[in-house]
Design an enzyme around this catalytic site. Structure first.
Site, mmCIF file in Angstrom:
data_model
loop_
_atom_site.group_PDB
_atom_site.id
_atom_site.type_symbol
_atom_site.label_atom_id
_atom_site.label_comp_id
_atom_site.label_asym_id
_atom_site.label_seq_id
_atom_site.Cartn_x
_atom_site.Cartn_y
_atom_site.Cartn_z
ATOM 1 N N ASP A 10 -3.205 4.524 -2.172
ATOM 2 C CA ASP A 10 -4.287 4.988 -1.309
ATOM 3 C C ASP A 10 -4.713 6.410 -1.689
ATOM 4 O O ASP A 10 -3.866 7.259 -1.949
ATOM 5 C CB ASP A 10 -3.719 4.979 0.125
ATOM 6 C CG ASP A 10 -4.762 5.161 1.194
ATOM 7 O OD1 ASP A 10 -5.614 4.283 1.333
ATOM 8 O OD2 ASP A 10 -4.700 6.181 1.913
ATOM 9 N N ASP A 32 0.859 -1.182 0.000
ATOM 10 C CA ASP A 32 0.000 0.000 0.000
ATOM 11 C C ASP A 32 0.895 1.232 0.000
ATOM 12 O O ASP A 32 1.917 1.256 0.688
ATOM 13 C CB ASP A 32 -0.868 -0.002 1.268
ATOM 14 C CG ASP A 32 -2.339 0.023 0.952
ATOM 15 O OD1 ASP A 32 -2.823 1.100 0.564
ATOM 16 O OD2 ASP A 32 -2.999 -1.024 1.085
ATOM 17 N N GLU A 85 -6.593 3.904 -5.722
ATOM 18 C CA GLU A 85 -7.923 3.923 -5.110
ATOM 19 C C GLU A 85 -8.613 5.216 -5.560
ATOM 20 O O GLU A 85 -8.142 6.315 -5.239
ATOM 21 C CB GLU A 85 -7.768 3.903 -3.584
ATOM 22 C CG GLU A 85 -9.103 3.868 -2.879
ATOM 23 C CD GLU A 85 -9.030 4.223 -1.399
ATOM 24 O OE1 GLU A 85 -9.814 3.680 -0.624
ATOM 25 O OE2 GLU A 85 -8.174 5.061 -1.031
ATOM 26 N N HIS A 135 -10.724 -4.240 2.266
ATOM 27 C CA HIS A 135 -10.752 -4.045 3.726
ATOM 28 C C HIS A 135 -11.666 -2.911 4.174
ATOM 29 O O HIS A 135 -11.809 -2.673 5.363
ATOM 30 C CB HIS A 135 -9.322 -3.780 4.200
ATOM 31 C CG HIS A 135 -8.805 -2.469 3.646
ATOM 32 N ND1 HIS A 135 -8.543 -2.277 2.308
ATOM 33 C CD2 HIS A 135 -8.553 -1.286 4.246
ATOM 34 C CE1 HIS A 135 -8.140 -1.039 2.115
ATOM 35 N NE2 HIS A 135 -8.132 -0.413 3.274
ATOM 36 N N ASP A 136 -12.234 -2.163 3.225
ATOM 37 C CA ASP A 136 -13.115 -1.044 3.583
ATOM 38 C C ASP A 136 -14.581 -1.367 3.318
ATOM 39 O O ASP A 136 -15.428 -0.463 3.384
ATOM 40 C CB ASP A 136 -12.756 0.200 2.739
ATOM 41 C CG ASP A 136 -11.412 0.793 3.114
ATOM 42 O OD1 ASP A 136 -10.999 0.631 4.278
ATOM 43 O OD2 ASP A 136 -10.785 1.422 2.243
HETATM 44 C C1 GLC Z 1 -8.168 4.460 2.173
HETATM 45 C C2 GLC Z 1 -8.024 3.153 2.896
HETATM 46 C C3 GLC Z 1 -8.761 3.227 4.206
HETATM 47 C C4 GLC Z 1 -8.168 4.350 5.031
HETATM 48 C C5 GLC Z 1 -8.117 5.659 4.253
HETATM 49 C C6 GLC Z 1 -7.242 6.655 4.906
HETATM 50 O O1 GLC Z 1 -9.466 4.731 1.857
HETATM 51 O O2 GLC Z 1 -8.478 2.119 2.094
HETATM 52 O O3 GLC Z 1 -8.739 2.029 4.901
HETATM 53 O O4 GLC Z 1 -8.909 4.534 6.186
HETATM 54 O O5 GLC Z 1 -7.621 5.491 2.953
HETATM 55 O O6 GLC Z 1 -5.903 6.329 4.694
#
Ligand code: GLC
Length: 713
Positions: A339, A232, A396, A471-472
């Site tokens: 991210d 990540d 993302e 994971h979200d």
């Molecule tokens: C992304 C991650 C998430 C995290 C956020 C802040 O959305 O997937 O889990 O809380 O970024 O870093």
């Protein structure tokens, strides 16, 4: 060169012009293979460097660019046998070393420009391949990726928390599933306010997970098995415990002050101190935190312990590239899941967003996404860092619904990112104003989303992803199908048929392959740990003064959409705590009640389990990668809210997928006549099929999925 001939170009490890060479070949060559061998030993490299360019015969129609290790066939010094995990054996034979086999000239193409044939446009190349997507096959396109959430994967030292040796211990399991790329969520040093997405040192590892040396072993062990490892990349923000932020907040004139976003307070109507604007953070409350010692606010789109880096500052960007990227790429990692990839460039006016909620000062409206310099920053990141490695990026990408806008991020020619996770599919059901105020959705919308993100790359050089868990997010069986014990296995297999037949890089999230489901409905908020759900719950409790009806609704929304659904420990077997940990007090997070029924060990021993089904489907996806990974997508009956039927096609090959997304029988018409059932999620699918006669009519039972193969007429 004779027709059918091609060239194989061996790229030196970390060859600086890799991308340019690839692009040039892409335009000029009918048949070519580009091979990099960055993970081979120094001896192998020296050997291959002595024959940097070789002409060879490539089967007509083959036009592959492989970034995979190449091996000399020991039985015949003149042959090259190109093997890799995701492509099988590449059919290249009769290698002749050219007499002038000079070392690779990094200023391609003069050294072997004469080998290049007539210019070939991208469109023409597509016709040759009969594909709608880029004909360029790459390890990160055809490979199947698997996301590991380190805290919840496997605990080897008995502290109740997963760890890196735990990941290493399960690599053979992942290999047996058919995984080619392992994505590990943040395992960096972190105070864990947001489960590691608050990084205090990019170059260190969170001590309970292990050490940097453990990561070296993980990288080597992945490569040993022909798998890639991606990490990540969390660079929109750091932890407030990162040395950079500690310096930045130490005084207004610290040289790193400008590495984060600091603003003066506004003055309210009664002379009171006000934050610089009314933006609401993802984790509730304002995005601004007051710093008493230096009398300024700093920006944090997420928790107050996650200050946003100031990407406007060149020095900060350079430090980010060095510490978070080069450090790990030099160690051999193969790329990143990036991210919050569209949040680095903020609109510099920092103006208020419109008021949509009169009950509070802070307002939703993520105006910070896709700011004015975002593409410039991503191009720079690519140029400065990624372009120099055989690496992949998957960004993302929330808040971006327009296909042409998404294409801008992933067009191969524009060298920003390789692919993204567009959010439509995982946003289904999330409330427009407040995420955890569930809004029902229809299957026709789900299908429209799938179709859009399948088709948006057609006729372009862009690439897409296939995913519906991470994971979200809540578990896909519970969100998109049925976790009723009667149907949950059928549902998991039906979704598996859909995912494994879609175009793009397939990402599987840990536990998805065994059909793990959402947190049981009766668990109270005290069993949840995620900062996002817990903060929202507490915020709403205050707002509605504990009104039972409102809070029941909030709780039921969190049960469907909450991030903890995916963060429960992985179910390895039916021993205590699902075999995840040996700690007698149990895991860091409550283990799902259903682990004795849904677990890896049980499913490994059952040929008809969800796990066995996933293995078969991944295998089939690889066998027929042209039609499944690269084919065109056509949906029929877009308006049906019960069934989802689509056709995939690549050249002469076609597949028809018929899925029943309902708990009742549905009669459907297949869009093709001469089809043959290849896979079904009901055990008697073959028998049911043989009873359906010769026509195109089929009756699909609850949550039934069938996959047919067809020849093009
Ligand atoms: C992304 C991650 C998430 C995290 C956020 C802040 O959305 O997937 O889990 O809380 O970024 O870093």
């Amino acid at each position: 060169m004779e027709p059918g001939d091609g060239i194989v170009i061996f790229l030196a490890p970390h060859c600086k012009s890799r991308a340019r060479i690839r692009a040039t070949c892409h335009d000029r060559l009918d048949h070519a293979a580009i091979l990099s061998f960055s993970h081979q030993s120094a001896n192998d490299r020296a050997h291959w460097l002595s024959s940097t360019v070789a002409s060879c015969r490539v089967d007509p129609g083959e036009r592959h660019f492989l970034d995979e290790p190449a091996y000399k066939d020991p039985s015949s010094p003149d042959n090259v046998l190109l093997e890799n995990s995701s492509f099988g054996t590449f059919r290249a034979t009769k290698v002749q070393k050219p007499s002038n086999s000079a070392p690779l000239d990094p200023t391609f193409p003069p050294a072997f420009g004469h080998l290049c044939q007539r210019p070939k446009s991208f469109k023409a190349a597509q016709e040759t391949m009969g594909s709608v997507s880029s004909p360029e096959m790459a390890w990160w396109k055809d490979g199947v990726a698997y996301q590991v959430y380190p805290a919840s994967f496997a605990d080897t030292n008995g502290d109740g928390l997963g760890d890196i040796p735990g990941i290493i211990s399960k690599l053979d399991y992942l290999a047996s599933l058919g995984i080619d790329i392992v994505w590990v969520s943040p395992m960096f040093e972190s105070p864990q306010v947001d489960m590691g997405y608050d990084i205090s040192n990019y170059e260190g590892v969170h001590a309970p997970y292990g050490t940097v040396e453990d990561m070296d072993v993980l990288i080597a062990e992945c490569h040993e098995r022909g798998m890639r490892l991606i990490l990540d990349l969390v660079i929109n923000h750091t932890s407030d415990q990162h040395a950079w932020f500690k310096e930045s907040r130490s005084s207004r004139d610290n040289p790193k002050r400008d590495w984060y976003v600091w603003k003066k307070a506004k003055v309210g109507p009664n002379g009171e101190r006000m934050p610089p604007n009314n933006w609401r953070s993802y984790f509730s409350g304002s995005v601004w935190e007051w710093d008493e010692p230096t009398q300024e606010y700093y920006l944090h789109l997420f928790a107050k312990e996650q200050p946003d880096l100031n990407w406007e500052n060149l020095e900060a960007r350079k430090a980010i590239y060095e510490s978070s990227m080069r450090f790990w790429l030099e160690k051999g990692v193969d790329g990143f899941r990036v991210d919050c990839v569209n949040m680095y460039s903020k609109p510099q006016g920092y103006e208020d967003v419109p008021i949509v909620d009169n009950s509070t000062f802070v307002q939703p409206g993520p105006v910070w996404a896709n700011g004015p310099r975002i593409h410039e920053f991503l191009r720079e990141m690519n140029m400065e860092v990624l372009n120099n490695y055989d690496s992949v990026t998957v960004g993302e990408l929330p808040h971006t619904q327009n296909p042409s806008h998404v294409r801008k991020f992933v067009s191969a020619g524009d060298k920003q990112l390789n692919m993204v996770f567009q959010f439509d599919i995982v946003d289904l059901g999330a409330g427009k104003k407040d995420k955890y105020c569930f809004e029902p959705w229809k299957l026709s919308r789900f299908k429209e989303i799938v179709a859009t993100w399948q088709q948006f790359i057609e006729g372009t050089d862009a690439w897409t992803t296939v995913f519906c868990e991470n994971h979200d997010q809540g578990r896909s069986v519970s969100r998109y199908a049925s976790d009723d014990p009667k149907y949950r296995e059928l549902s998991a297999k039906m979704l598996c048929i859909m995912l494994c037949s879609l175009t793009g890089t397939l990402f599987v999230y840990q536990g998805q392959e065994i059909g793990m489901v959402n947190v049981p409905k009766h668990w109270p908020i005290e069993d949840y740990q995620d900062i996002e759900s817990v903060n929202f719950y507490r915020d709403m409790e205050k707002k509605c003064q504990g009104d039972k009806k409102v809070m029941d609704y909030v709780m039921s929304s969190i049960q469907v959409l909450g991030r903890d659904n995916a963060r429960l420990p992985m179910h390895w077997d039916d021993s205590d705590f699902a075999g995840f940990t040996k700690r007698k007090e149990g895991a860091w997070m409550r283990v799902h009640d259903l682990y004795p029924e849904i677990n890896v060990a049980k499913q490994e021993s059952e040929p008809d389990s969800v796990l066995s089904f996933w293995k078969e489907m991944i295998q089939l996806r690889k066998e027929k990668r042209e039609v499944f990974v690269h084919g065109s997508f056509r949906m029929v009956e877009p308006d049906s809210d019960e069934t989802f039927i689509f056709v995939k096609q690549f050249g002469q090959e076609k597949a028809v997928v018929a899925l029943n997304f309902s708990g009742t029988e549905q009669t459907v018409n297949l869009p093709e006549k001469n089809v043959k059932l290849r896979v079904g999620n009901y055990l008697d699918a073959e028998a049911a099929e043989s009873q359906s006669g010769l026509g195109t009519k089929r009756v699909l039972r609850p949550w039934e999925g069938r996959l047919y193969l067809a020849a093009v007429d």
